[in-house]
Design a protein around this motif. Sequence first.
Motif, PDB file in Angstrom:
ATOM      1  N   VAL A 150     -15.981  19.518  32.082  1.00 22.80           N
ATOM      2  CA  VAL A 150     -16.211  18.096  31.802  1.00 22.80           C
ATOM      3  C   VAL A 150     -17.373  17.933  30.827  1.00 22.80           C
ATOM      4  CG1 VAL A 150     -16.993  15.904  32.796  1.00 22.80           C
ATOM      5  CG2 VAL A 150     -15.224  17.240  33.964  1.00 22.80           C
ATOM      6  N   ILE A 151     -18.464  18.636  31.088  1.00 20.74           N
ATOM      7  CA  ILE A 151     -19.644  18.547  30.221  1.00 20.74           C
ATOM      8  C   ILE A 151     -19.328  19.093  28.829  1.00 20.74           C
ATOM      9  CG2 ILE A 151     -21.981  19.430  29.882  1.00 20.74           C
ATOM     10  CD1 ILE A 151     -22.276  19.279  32.971  1.00 20.74           C
ATOM     11  N   GLU A 152     -18.565  20.169  28.775  1.00 22.33           N
ATOM     12  CA  GLU A 152     -18.159  20.720  27.476  1.00 22.33           C
ATOM     13  C   GLU A 152     -17.341  19.703  26.689  1.00 22.33           C
ATOM     14  OE1 GLU A 152     -14.778  23.789  25.893  1.00 22.33           O
ATOM     15  OE2 GLU A 152     -15.883  24.406  27.686  1.00 22.33           O
ATOM     16  N   PHE A 153     -16.355  19.084  27.335  1.00 25.93           N
ATOM     17  CA  PHE A 153     -15.507  18.099  26.662  1.00 25.93           C
ATOM     18  C   PHE A 153     -16.306  16.854  26.252  1.00 25.93           C
ATOM     19  CE2 PHE A 153     -10.987  19.320  28.317  1.00 25.93           C
ATOM     20  CZ  PHE A 153     -11.091  20.521  27.647  1.00 25.93           C
ATOM     21  N   ALA A 154     -17.316  16.491  27.032  1.00 32.25           N
ATOM     22  CA  ALA A 154     -18.110  15.308  26.714  1.00 32.25           C
ATOM     23  C   ALA A 154     -18.909  15.503  25.422  1.00 32.25           C
ATOM     24  CB  ALA A 154     -19.058  14.977  27.866  1.00 32.25           C
ATOM     25  N   GLY A 155     -19.293  16.743  25.114  1.00 28.46           N
ATOM     26  CA  GLY A 155     -19.969  17.051  23.860  1.00 28.46           C
ATOM     27  C   GLY A 155     -21.266  16.283  23.666  1.00 28.46           C
ATOM     28  N   ARG A 184     -21.907  -1.034  26.805  1.00 28.79           N
ATOM     29  CA  ARG A 184     -21.060  -0.199  25.958  1.00 28.79           C
ATOM     30  C   ARG A 184     -21.224   1.256  26.385  1.00 28.79           C
ATOM     31  NH1 ARG A 184     -20.025  -4.699  25.327  1.00 28.79           N
ATOM     32  NH2 ARG A 184     -19.760  -5.883  23.394  1.00 28.79           N
ATOM     33  N   ALA A 185     -20.310   2.090  25.933  1.00 32.22           N
ATOM     34  CA  ALA A 185     -20.410   3.517  26.234  1.00 32.22           C
ATOM     35  C   ALA A 185     -19.847   4.313  25.073  1.00 32.22           C
ATOM     36  CB  ALA A 185     -19.659   3.856  27.519  1.00 32.22           C
ATOM     37  N   ASP A 186     -20.522   5.381  24.732  1.00 37.84           N
ATOM     38  CA  ASP A 186     -20.024   6.299  23.708  1.00 37.84           C
ATOM     39  C   ASP A 186     -18.954   7.217  24.276  1.00 37.84           C
ATOM     40  OD1 ASP A 186     -22.081   5.582  21.630  1.00 37.84           O
ATOM     41  OD2 ASP A 186     -23.403   6.333  23.219  1.00 37.84           O
ATOM     42  N   ILE A 187     -19.116   7.534  25.576  1.00 40.60           N
ATOM     43  CA  ILE A 187     -18.204   8.449  26.256  1.00 40.60           C
ATOM     44  C   ILE A 187     -17.884   7.867  27.632  1.00 40.60           C
ATOM     45  CG2 ILE A 187     -17.934  10.771  27.236  1.00 40.60           C
ATOM     46  CD1 ILE A 187     -20.046  11.631  25.070  1.00 40.60           C
ATOM     47  N   ILE A 188     -16.620   7.970  28.023  1.00 40.83           N
ATOM     48  CA  ILE A 188     -16.210   7.572  29.373  1.00 40.83           C
ATOM     49  C   ILE A 188     -15.639   8.799  30.078  1.00 40.83           C
ATOM     50  CG2 ILE A 188     -14.528   6.261  30.733  1.00 40.83           C
ATOM     51  CD1 ILE A 188     -14.843   3.958  28.805  1.00 40.83           C
ATOM     52  N   VAL A 189     -16.136   9.056  31.270  1.00 41.74           N
ATOM     53  CA  VAL A 189     -15.553  10.068  32.157  1.00 41.74           C
ATOM     54  C   VAL A 189     -14.888   9.315  33.299  1.00 41.74           C
ATOM     55  CG1 VAL A 189     -16.014  12.000  33.714  1.00 41.74           C
ATOM     56  CG2 VAL A 189     -17.306  11.781  31.574  1.00 41.74           C
ATOM     57  N   VAL A 190     -13.626   9.614  33.543  1.00 42.10           N
ATOM     58  CA  VAL A 190     -12.885   8.914  34.589  1.00 42.10           C
ATOM     59  C   VAL A 190     -12.210   9.942  35.491  1.00 42.10           C
ATOM     60  CG1 VAL A 190     -10.871   8.612  33.072  1.00 42.10           C
ATOM     61  CG2 VAL A 190     -11.158   7.121  35.055  1.00 42.10           C
ATOM     62  N   TYR A 248     -10.818  12.671  30.943  1.00 44.58           N
ATOM     63  CA  TYR A 248     -10.005  12.234  32.080  1.00 44.58           C
ATOM     64  C   TYR A 248      -9.830  13.423  33.033  1.00 44.58           C
ATOM     65  CZ  TYR A 248      -6.317   9.453  34.424  1.00 44.58           C
ATOM     66  OH  TYR A 248      -5.575   8.733  35.337  1.00 44.58           O
ATOM     67  N   VAL A 249     -10.331  13.284  34.250  1.00 46.62           N
ATOM     68  CA  VAL A 249     -10.171  14.305  35.290  1.00 46.62           C
ATOM     69  C   VAL A 249      -9.115  13.799  36.268  1.00 46.62           C
ATOM     70  CG1 VAL A 249     -11.311  15.669  37.076  1.00 46.62           C
ATOM     71  CG2 VAL A 249     -12.593  14.951  35.045  1.00 46.62           C
ATOM     72  N   SER A 250      -8.054  14.574  36.448  1.00 49.43           N
ATOM     73  CA  SER A 250      -6.915  14.097  37.235  1.00 49.43           C
ATOM     74  C   SER A 250      -6.534  15.080  38.332  1.00 49.43           C
ATOM     75  CB  SER A 250      -5.699  13.890  36.322  1.00 49.43           C
ATOM     76  OG  SER A 250      -4.520  13.692  37.081  1.00 49.43           O
ATOM     77  N   THR A 272      -6.605  18.627  36.499  1.00 52.01           N
ATOM     78  CA  THR A 272      -6.487  18.743  35.047  1.00 52.01           C
ATOM     79  C   THR A 272      -7.612  17.968  34.378  1.00 52.01           C
ATOM     80  OG1 THR A 272      -4.064  18.726  35.330  1.00 52.01           O
ATOM     81  CG2 THR A 272      -4.906  18.560  33.091  1.00 52.01           C
ATOM     82  N   ILE A 273      -8.255  18.599  33.397  1.00 52.09           N
ATOM     83  CA  ILE A 273      -9.293  17.932  32.612  1.00 52.09           C
ATOM     84  C   ILE A 273      -8.749  17.747  31.199  1.00 52.09           C
ATOM     85  CG2 ILE A 273     -11.725  17.933  31.957  1.00 52.09           C
ATOM     86  CD1 ILE A 273     -10.712  20.670  34.239  1.00 52.09           C
ATOM     87  N   VAL A 274      -8.799  16.520  30.714  1.00 53.61           N
ATOM     88  CA  VAL A 274      -8.222  16.201  29.411  1.00 53.61           C
ATOM     89  C   VAL A 274      -9.272  15.547  28.524  1.00 53.61           C
ATOM     90  CG1 VAL A 274      -6.388  14.977  28.177  1.00 53.61           C
ATOM     91  CG2 VAL A 274      -5.951  15.846  30.484  1.00 53.61           C
TER      92      VAL A 274
END
Length: 458
Positions: free
Chosen positions: A301-306, A380-386, A411-413, A450-452
């Motif tokens: 998740v942290i990697e994908f968030a960049g 506002r948000a630059d990145i959303i983790v859901v 997106y974590v599912s 799954t992490i997308v």
Amino acid sequence: MSKVKAPVVKNEVYEMVVDDIGVNGEGIGKVEGYTLFVDGGLPGETVLTKVVKVGKNFGFGKLESIQVPSPDRVIPICKVASQCGGCQLQHLSYEGQLKFKQNKVDQLIKRIGKLSDIQVEPVIGMDEPYYYRNKVQYPVRQEGGRVKIGFYAKRSHRIVETDICYIQDQRNEEVKALILDWMTQNGISAYNEETHKGFLRHIVTRHAHSTKLMHVTLVINGRRLKASEGLIARLTKLDYISGISVNINKEVTNVIMGEQLLHVYGDTHIEDTIDDVKFHISPLSFFQVNPVQTEKLYAKVIEFAGLTGEETVMDIFCGIGSISLLLAKKAKKVIGVEVVEAAIEDALHNADINGINNVEFYTGKAEEVIPRLYDELKMRADIIVVDPPRKGCEEVLLEAMVRINPKRIVYVSCDPSTLARDLKYLAEKGYKVDQVQPLDMFPQGVHVETIVLVTKVD
């Protein structure tokens, strides 16, 4: 009412080639074009199946024998694996399980999400795919004139007993035995779902991966715990028991936990650690059940968030703040939203004990809170983790996420079907799917995490 016409007859035995595995782990094949679901069948196998139920479009069969076995078939380590509803894939090699889960994610994203050009990465698996769960929920029932503590059988609430569960902490067997002895010695009754009578409904344990300490919660159909001194005396003989709680659930429901929680001994929570961040976890709060894979999940998740340290991040369905606090170490600000009040209390406490002050938490339904934060508070948000539950995101939430216009959505599912549906919506609103990484949080079972990474199209 006309009779169902199918090329198979109930109670007759047919030869069938298994083509696929269903969402619940059953083999799927066809007899003269008619689909049959058969527990225990694996793709590529030729089996004999006895038809037990015939429907208009599909039916169900019982596996009679395997004529041609799959090279991925193995002997289950658990003697009740075929009966218990907890492990649907123990008869499939672990390598085969990972391939099945990768294909499951891939096919659902293509079929439901209509995203045909997406590459799904191989599933991140476990080195040791047993004894991984940090939480167990035992139903307690009166069956056949005696108390049974175990797990539900497939597609029923009949109890399957076992001396050992190969995906749980083995110490749970000691806890279970001591509670059963306490029930017997004190005349404590087990819950009856049909009559809504009986006292003890469930035993829930949760242990910390870092400290190995365990918290025990008894879910009761009553107002107070009977013979509590005897229970405490028994359980505290085990040096790893750090706390005991009672949860009151008098509702006629399949929901395990009620809202009222009473602490009768020791700590009110367990403490665990991920990447040097401490987490206090109360009995009512959600926390990932596989600690080894959770570290890999959060790292991805942290990697994908960049993150570069300049971003504002929204963590939707934040739970006790586990992802929020890890993100906060690398972000400018994190905003967490969660519907469970006890989880938000844990999140605030966790932020405090870790000295993390660049996080804000809001309690409420995500589909109500997120639009309000955007429309009324102009957040506002630059990145959303859901990280939603299995039902995925409500469309009003997805619509609000799009209006916030983040550069990236992670997106974590835990359900690839609803994930695919939600990815389709985002793809239609100016976002593209960049990376799809499945991760095996539930070895021996059919579920897959799954992490997308979804990014805004320029």
